[in-house]
Design an enzyme around this catalytic site. Structure first.
Site, PDB file in Angstrom:
ATOM      1  N   ASN A  21      77.495  21.917   2.199  1.00 50.41           N
ATOM      2  CA  ASN A  21      77.735  20.589   1.646  1.00 50.41           C
ATOM      3  C   ASN A  21      79.172  20.209   2.005  1.00 50.41           C
ATOM      4  OD1 ASN A  21      75.234  20.361  -0.331  1.00 50.41           O
ATOM      5  ND2 ASN A  21      76.077  22.425  -0.556  1.00 50.41           N
ATOM      6  N   CYS A  35      72.468  24.646  -8.342  1.00 49.60           N
ATOM      7  CA  CYS A  35      72.735  23.203  -8.405  1.00 49.60           C
ATOM      8  C   CYS A  35      73.435  22.958  -9.736  1.00 49.60           C
ATOM      9  CB  CYS A  35      71.441  22.410  -8.321  1.00 49.60           C
ATOM     10  SG  CYS A  35      71.705  20.645  -8.574  1.00 49.60           S
ATOM     11  N   GLY A  36      74.704  22.631  -9.665  1.00 43.87           N
ATOM     12  CA  GLY A  36      75.485  22.500 -10.894  1.00 43.87           C
ATOM     13  C   GLY A  36      74.965  21.398 -11.809  1.00 43.87           C
ATOM     14  N   ASN A  37      74.723  20.241 -11.235  1.00 47.35           N
ATOM     15  CA  ASN A  37      74.256  19.135 -12.075  1.00 47.35           C
ATOM     16  C   ASN A  37      72.864  19.410 -12.636  1.00 47.35           C
ATOM     17  OD1 ASN A  37      76.465  17.354 -12.091  1.00 47.35           O
ATOM     18  ND2 ASN A  37      75.972  16.687 -10.014  1.00 47.35           N
ATOM     19  N   GLU A  49      75.600  15.802   0.693  1.00 45.73           N
ATOM     20  CA  GLU A  49      74.824  16.956   0.222  1.00 45.73           C
ATOM     21  C   GLU A  49      73.800  17.454   1.237  1.00 45.73           C
ATOM     22  OE1 GLU A  49      72.932  18.038  -3.395  1.00 45.73           O
ATOM     23  OE2 GLU A  49      74.118  16.515  -4.454  1.00 45.73           O
ATOM     24  N   ASN A  54      65.967  21.145  -2.852  1.00 47.33           N
ATOM     25  CA  ASN A  54      66.555  19.870  -2.467  1.00 47.33           C
ATOM     26  C   ASN A  54      65.461  18.868  -2.134  1.00 47.33           C
ATOM     27  OD1 ASN A  54      69.512  20.257  -2.422  1.00 47.33           O
ATOM     28  ND2 ASN A  54      69.056  21.792  -0.857  1.00 47.33           N
ATOM     29  N   CYS A  99      77.846  15.698  -7.304  1.00 48.40           N
ATOM     30  CA  CYS A  99      77.427  17.054  -6.923  1.00 48.40           C
ATOM     31  C   CYS A  99      78.286  18.030  -7.712  1.00 48.40           C
ATOM     32  CB  CYS A  99      77.590  17.277  -5.427  1.00 48.40           C
ATOM     33  SG  CYS A  99      77.116  18.936  -4.912  1.00 48.40           S
ATOM     34  N   GLY A 100      77.646  18.756  -8.610  1.00 48.79           N
ATOM     35  CA  GLY A 100      78.387  19.611  -9.528  1.00 48.79           C
ATOM     36  C   GLY A 100      79.109  20.750  -8.849  1.00 48.79           C
ATOM     37  N   THR A 101      78.390  21.487  -8.007  1.00 46.51           N
ATOM     38  CA  THR A 101      79.055  22.600  -7.323  1.00 46.51           C
ATOM     39  C   THR A 101      80.125  22.078  -6.368  1.00 46.51           C
ATOM     40  OG1 THR A 101      77.205  22.571  -5.751  1.00 46.51           O
ATOM     41  CG2 THR A 101      77.167  24.263  -7.480  1.00 46.51           C
TER      42      THR A 101
END
Ligand SMILES: N[C@@H](CCC[C@H](N)C(=O)O)C(=O)O
Length: 248
Positions: A165, A69-71, A182, A60, A192-194
């Site tokens: 998050n 981290c999804g994105n 986040e 981070n 935020c993907g996740t």
């Protein structure tokens, strides 16, 4: 050192290749700093792996390590494919949360997420029920009729109390809108993907949305989240914004 900057629907990342694992927390803080560095929400290090296309380290902006981290998984899949580290429109790589399978189709990248865990569905805070879901990293999720305002002080307190998050979301038909505070950025990010996946998991489990939804994060970009045969996946465009030689 040459770094590549990506934006995944407003969630932005510095990506570079290294040969060995290391504690790069301090480097991440320096490079992610919005004024004194390149500026990003996170930093991804692409490392060789004997079995998978690559392995990654994700940090981070505050230098903290995060398992997933999804994105960034979508951005790094595109990066690796362009570099020839992965091939045939696919990328298979090892993260702290497990192996991610991504499909690259031009700038549109879809990541199959690791199996999520619904940890709690009964957290009552400030007169509303939050779910605690680990979609690769931990997220609190609340569903509201209106997310025009996002109390970041409340989000900060919840982030600290549960080390997560914090997400609020709303549903309009088959479309979800998500806002995320986040952990490790210590602010709201543009996507935020996740977090989007965690919000989908709650709403899908509660029968409020079908097996695939359109999702708009804070940036307003359009992504899709789905659950197909038990696999949660999410997709959207990524943008390679620049390549830089770092001097710090
Ligand atoms: N933006 C990411 C999540 C990155 C990790 C998170 N901040 C954490 O520390 O748990 C995403 O797109 O999933």
């Amino acid at each position: 050192m040459t770094v590549t900057k990506y934006s995944a629907n407003g969630n932005d990342f510095i990506i570079f290749i290294a040969q060995e694992k290391a504690d790069r927390s301090e480097l991440a803080k320096k490079l992610c700093h919005r004024q004194n560095g390149v500026g990003a929400d996170g930093m991804v290090v692409v490392l060789p792996h004997p079995e998978y296309d690559f392995e990654w380290e994700f940090y981070n902006a505050d230098g903290s390590y995060a398992a997933m981290c999804g994105n960034a998984s979508r951005a790094v899949a595109h990066f690796a494919h362009e570099k020839g580290i992965s091939k045939n429109g696919k990328a298979e790589f090892l993260t702290g949360a497990g192996v991610i399978h991504a499909t690259i189709n031009g700038l549109y990248v879809v990541s199959d997420m690791v199996e999520p865990r619904i940890i709690r569905t009964d957290i009552e805070e400030d007169d509303e029920i939050w779910w605690l879901i680990d979609s690769g990293v931990p997220h609190l999720v609340a569903v509201r009729d209106n997310i025009d305002t996002f109390d970041l002080e409340q989000a900060r307190k919840l982030r600290e109390k549960y080390n997560v998050n914090v997400n609020i979301c709303k549903i309009e038909g088959n479309t979800m809108y998500v806002r995320t505070y986040e952990r490790g950025v210590e602010d709201e990010t543009l996507a935020c993907g996740t977090g989007m996946v965690a919000c989908f998991i709650r709403n899908h489990k509660e029968g409020k949305v079908p097996g695939q939804v359109k999702v708009h994060p804070k940036s307003g970009d359009e992504l899709y989240v789905s659950c197909e045969e038990g696999v949660y996946r999410f997709g959207g465009k990524v943008t390679k914004t620049f390549i830089a030689e770092t001097l710090i």
